[in-house]
Design a protein around this motif. Sequence first.
Motif, PDB file in Angstrom:
ATOM      1  N   LEU A 125       6.453  -0.617  -9.023  1.00  0.00           N
ATOM      2  CA  LEU A 125       5.594   0.525  -8.732  1.00  0.00           C
ATOM      3  C   LEU A 125       5.408   0.856  -7.208  1.00  0.00           C
ATOM      4  O   LEU A 125       5.213  -0.243  -6.492  1.00  0.00           O
ATOM      5  N   GLY A 126       5.154   1.969  -6.793  1.00  0.00           N
ATOM      6  CA  GLY A 126       4.820   2.027  -5.432  1.00  0.00           C
ATOM      7  C   GLY A 126       3.284   1.866  -5.346  1.00  0.00           C
ATOM      8  O   GLY A 126       2.614   2.061  -6.482  1.00  0.00           O
ATOM      9  N   LEU A 127       2.628   1.825  -4.260  1.00  0.00           N
ATOM     10  CA  LEU A 127       1.512   1.802  -4.098  1.00  0.00           C
ATOM     11  C   LEU A 127       0.842   2.832  -4.608  1.00  0.00           C
ATOM     12  O   LEU A 127      -0.457   2.824  -5.426  1.00  0.00           O
ATOM     13  N   GLU A 128       1.060   4.095  -4.173  1.00  0.00           N
ATOM     14  CA  GLU A 128       0.497   5.176  -4.644  1.00  0.00           C
ATOM     15  C   GLU A 128       0.257   5.369  -6.213  1.00  0.00           C
ATOM     16  O   GLU A 128      -0.548   5.793  -6.756  1.00  0.00           O
ATOM     17  N   GLN A 249       5.033  -6.073 -16.959  1.00  0.00           N
ATOM     18  CA  GLN A 249       4.488  -6.873 -15.853  1.00  0.00           C
ATOM     19  C   GLN A 249       4.622  -6.015 -14.635  1.00  0.00           C
ATOM     20  O   GLN A 249       5.749  -5.559 -14.242  1.00  0.00           O
ATOM     21  N   VAL A 250       3.387  -5.606 -14.014  1.00  0.00           N
ATOM     22  CA  VAL A 250       3.341  -4.836 -12.808  1.00  0.00           C
ATOM     23  C   VAL A 250       3.805  -5.484 -11.507  1.00  0.00           C
ATOM     24  O   VAL A 250       3.298  -6.637 -11.313  1.00  0.00           O
ATOM     25  N   SER A 251       4.481  -4.852 -10.776  1.00  0.00           N
ATOM     26  CA  SER A 251       5.002  -5.513  -9.215  1.00  0.00           C
ATOM     27  C   SER A 251       4.787  -4.341  -8.464  1.00  0.00           C
ATOM     28  O   SER A 251       5.689  -3.314  -8.555  1.00  0.00           O
ATOM     29  N   VAL A 252       4.072  -4.483  -7.507  1.00  0.00           N
ATOM     30  CA  VAL A 252       3.705  -2.974  -6.734  1.00  0.00           C
ATOM     31  C   VAL A 252       4.371  -3.360  -5.341  1.00  0.00           C
ATOM     32  O   VAL A 252       4.388  -4.717  -4.690  1.00  0.00           O
ATOM     33  N   ASN A 253       5.210  -2.717  -4.992  1.00  0.00           N
ATOM     34  CA  ASN A 253       6.367  -2.740  -3.785  1.00  0.00           C
ATOM     35  C   ASN A 253       5.217  -2.706  -2.472  1.00  0.00           C
ATOM     36  O   ASN A 253       4.377  -2.165  -2.338  1.00  0.00           O
ATOM     37  N   GLU A 254       5.702  -3.286  -1.410  1.00  0.00           N
ATOM     38  CA  GLU A 254       5.164  -3.066  -0.105  1.00  0.00           C
ATOM     39  C   GLU A 254       5.308  -1.660   0.614  1.00  0.00           C
ATOM     40  O   GLU A 254       6.064  -0.820   0.277  1.00  0.00           O
ATOM     41  N   HIS A 255       4.037  -1.302   1.257  1.00  0.00           N
ATOM     42  CA  HIS A 255       3.959   0.162   1.652  1.00  0.00           C
ATOM     43  C   HIS A 255       4.396   0.271   3.182  1.00  0.00           C
ATOM     44  O   HIS A 255       3.937  -0.809   3.842  1.00  0.00           O
ATOM     45  N   GLU A 256       4.661   1.455   3.498  1.00  0.00           N
ATOM     46  CA  GLU A 256       4.769   1.425   4.655  1.00  0.00           C
ATOM     47  C   GLU A 256       3.778   1.596   5.886  1.00  0.00           C
ATOM     48  O   GLU A 256       3.777   0.869   6.808  1.00  0.00           O
ATOM     49  N   PHE A 257       2.648   1.843   5.364  1.00  0.00           N
ATOM     50  CA  PHE A 257       1.401   1.966   6.385  1.00  0.00           C
ATOM     51  C   PHE A 257       0.401   0.841   5.582  1.00  0.00           C
ATOM     52  O   PHE A 257      -0.393   0.371   6.569  1.00  0.00           O
ATOM     53  N   PHE A 258       0.173   0.812   4.459  1.00  0.00           N
ATOM     54  CA  PHE A 258      -0.972   0.238   3.878  1.00  0.00           C
ATOM     55  C   PHE A 258      -0.529  -1.325   3.362  1.00  0.00           C
ATOM     56  O   PHE A 258       0.425  -1.540   2.784  1.00  0.00           O
ATOM     57  N   GLN A 259      -1.569  -2.105   3.733  1.00  0.00           N
ATOM     58  CA  GLN A 259      -1.321  -3.569   2.847  1.00  0.00           C
ATOM     59  C   GLN A 259      -2.933  -3.682   1.910  1.00  0.00           C
ATOM     60  O   GLN A 259      -3.852  -3.186   2.212  1.00  0.00           O
ATOM     61  N   ARG A 260      -2.619  -3.921   0.661  1.00  0.00           N
ATOM     62  CA  ARG A 260      -3.814  -4.047  -0.179  1.00  0.00           C
ATOM     63  C   ARG A 260      -4.377  -5.438  -0.502  1.00  0.00           C
ATOM     64  O   ARG A 260      -3.539  -6.346  -0.493  1.00  0.00           O
ATOM     65  N   ASP A 261      -5.892  -5.409  -0.452  1.00  0.00           N
ATOM     66  CA  ASP A 261      -6.440  -6.787  -0.801  1.00  0.00           C
ATOM     67  C   ASP A 261      -7.493  -6.626  -1.752  1.00  0.00           C
ATOM     68  O   ASP A 261      -8.551  -6.063  -1.522  1.00  0.00           O
ATOM     69  N   GLY A 262      -7.133  -6.641  -3.017  1.00  0.00           N
ATOM     70  CA  GLY A 262      -8.143  -6.431  -4.086  1.00  0.00           C
ATOM     71  C   GLY A 262      -8.331  -4.677  -4.052  1.00  0.00           C
ATOM     72  O   GLY A 262      -7.238  -3.919  -4.363  1.00  0.00           O
ATOM     73  N   LYS A 263      -9.410  -4.344  -3.971  1.00  0.00           N
ATOM     74  CA  LYS A 263      -9.866  -2.964  -3.941  1.00  0.00           C
ATOM     75  C   LYS A 263      -9.536  -2.251  -2.666  1.00  0.00           C
ATOM     76  O   LYS A 263     -10.122  -0.915  -2.317  1.00  0.00           O
ATOM     77  N   ASN A 264      -9.621  -2.964  -1.564  1.00  0.00           N
ATOM     78  CA  ASN A 264      -9.541  -2.533  -0.278  1.00  0.00           C
ATOM     79  C   ASN A 264      -8.226  -2.439   0.482  1.00  0.00           C
ATOM     80  O   ASN A 264      -7.309  -3.056  -0.089  1.00  0.00           O
ATOM     81  N   LEU A 265      -8.035  -1.285   1.462  1.00  0.00           N
ATOM     82  CA  LEU A 265      -6.691  -1.108   1.965  1.00  0.00           C
ATOM     83  C   LEU A 265      -6.812  -1.479   3.371  1.00  0.00           C
ATOM     84  O   LEU A 265      -8.016  -1.161   3.901  1.00  0.00           O
ATOM     85  N   TYR A 266      -5.955  -1.879   4.037  1.00  0.00           N
ATOM     86  CA  TYR A 266      -5.890  -2.443   5.415  1.00  0.00           C
ATOM     87  C   TYR A 266      -4.581  -1.330   6.085  1.00  0.00           C
ATOM     88  O   TYR A 266      -3.604  -1.146   5.443  1.00  0.00           O
ATOM     89  N   CYS A 267      -4.847  -0.821   7.213  1.00  0.00           N
ATOM     90  CA  CYS A 267      -3.888  -0.342   7.919  1.00  0.00           C
ATOM     91  C   CYS A 267      -3.826  -0.317   9.520  1.00  0.00           C
ATOM     92  O   CYS A 267      -5.256  -0.734   9.961  1.00  0.00           O
ATOM     93  N   GLU A 268      -2.857  -0.425  10.161  1.00  0.00           N
ATOM     94  CA  GLU A 268      -2.961  -0.309  11.763  1.00  0.00           C
ATOM     95  C   GLU A 268      -3.006   1.088  12.375  1.00  0.00           C
ATOM     96  O   GLU A 268      -1.620   1.735  11.894  1.00  0.00           O
ATOM     97  N   VAL A 269      -3.760   1.182  13.189  1.00  0.00           N
ATOM     98  CA  VAL A 269      -3.488   2.583  14.153  1.00  0.00           C
ATOM     99  C   VAL A 269      -3.208   2.475  15.452  1.00  0.00           C
ATOM    100  O   VAL A 269      -4.065   1.788  16.180  1.00  0.00           O
ATOM    101  N   PRO A 270      -2.141   2.982  15.839  1.00  0.00           N
ATOM    102  CA  PRO A 270      -2.119   2.619  17.596  1.00  0.00           C
ATOM    103  C   PRO A 270      -2.674   3.592  18.392  1.00  0.00           C
ATOM    104  O   PRO A 270      -3.022   4.866  17.732  1.00  0.00           O
ATOM    105  N   ILE A 271      -3.265   3.165  19.330  1.00  0.00           N
ATOM    106  CA  ILE A 271      -4.060   3.926  20.112  1.00  0.00           C
ATOM    107  C   ILE A 271      -3.571   3.965  21.691  1.00  0.00           C
ATOM    108  O   ILE A 271      -3.279   2.890  22.097  1.00  0.00           O
ATOM    109  N   SER A 272      -3.857   4.785  22.529  1.00  0.00           N
ATOM    110  CA  SER A 272      -3.569   5.177  23.613  1.00  0.00           C
ATOM    111  C   SER A 272      -4.466   4.239  24.519  1.00  0.00           C
ATOM    112  O   SER A 272      -5.629   4.312  24.237  1.00  0.00           O
TER     113      SER A 272
END
Length: 375
Positions: A125-128, A249-272
């Motif tokens: 499955l995709g993350l969404e 059996q569910v297997s969630v694919n890696e996402h382009e922006f987000f990483q999942r840890d339990g019920k939280n999501l993480y992402c990196e945002v570039p800033i100038s």
Amino acid sequence: MSKRDYYEVLGVAKGVDEKELKKAYRRIAMKCHPDRNPGDAEAEEQFKEASEAYEVLSDSRKRSAYDQYGHAGVDGAAGGGGYGGGNGNFSDIFGDVFGDIFGGGGGGRRGGPARGSDLRYTLDLGLEEAVKGTSVKIKVPTLVSCKPCSGSGAKPGTQPKTCSTCGGVGQVRMQQGFFQVQQTCPTCRGKGKEIGDPCGSCHGQGRVEETKTLSVKVPPGVDTGDRIRLSGEGEAGTDGGPAGDLYVQVSVNEHEFFQRDGKNLYCEVPISIFDACLGGELEVPTLDGRVKLKVPAETQTGKLFRLRGKGVTPVRGGSAGDLLCRVVLETPVSLTGKQKELLQELKGSMEGTKHSPKQSSWFEGMKNFFGDMKL
């Protein structure tokens, strides 16, 4: 030659209970059984002696007579030598004691209806999809009940017959040394039935291979490792037995922006460098669309910003997690000559001032570490 005391033979006290008596006999029988000691006359004699002693002492009536009158009270009642005769107690012990030797045991029929095997299917499955839930179609190769013969294995219009070898029991008695043990019937293979005219579709097996298309409803919030059980969608049972289950059996694919840890999501945002210095407003992605993130002035790279409720609602319930955005300072590239001059001018204007607190403290620490060495 006079017989030894039966209690002495089994190595137990006179008042031993039935459980300890059986345990003592089992220990000697396992050690001295003729099939484990081929050609050993002494072991065979010990086995006979222990079997005779157990046959008498395991029967309350014989044991009472033995306790009062000794061997004279039970002569002729020990089954003609102490193995194979006597009452039901002694024959019943074969399944309990020697089941692990011959794989038989005193159990009943092994045939009859049997539950089908469970199956497992890995669903990517995709993350969404995993977070919001979805419904998907899957194709599963499995064994299903043969429709022409309704799973009986016999040609339509005929029926399986009772096995002529075992009489429908599914097991036959075989002579093993000094006693009989049960084994799976070689004719019907434990089913208790024979098929004289096999079904042309399943060739007498009662099941055929088929690929089933199933709809799987994936609840919101599932994660890698979660299982969805589809009852009765495994392999068909035999002889009318129930079907097994299918575990997705569910297997969630890696996402382009987000990483999942339990019920939280993480992402990196570039800033100038300019937004980091002066502050500003960034547009960041979430699973529900884009949102604005306010960045204060003098923000350092690696700073975490929390967007509450923008994470995942767990599949087993509870509040939604958060989205944690880590800002990463991006160094400008492909600068023009004019831009480099401006940066040099800015750099010069900042010399001698404490505009870089982390860098200043790092150099101070280095000086202390190397004993005020000139860097």
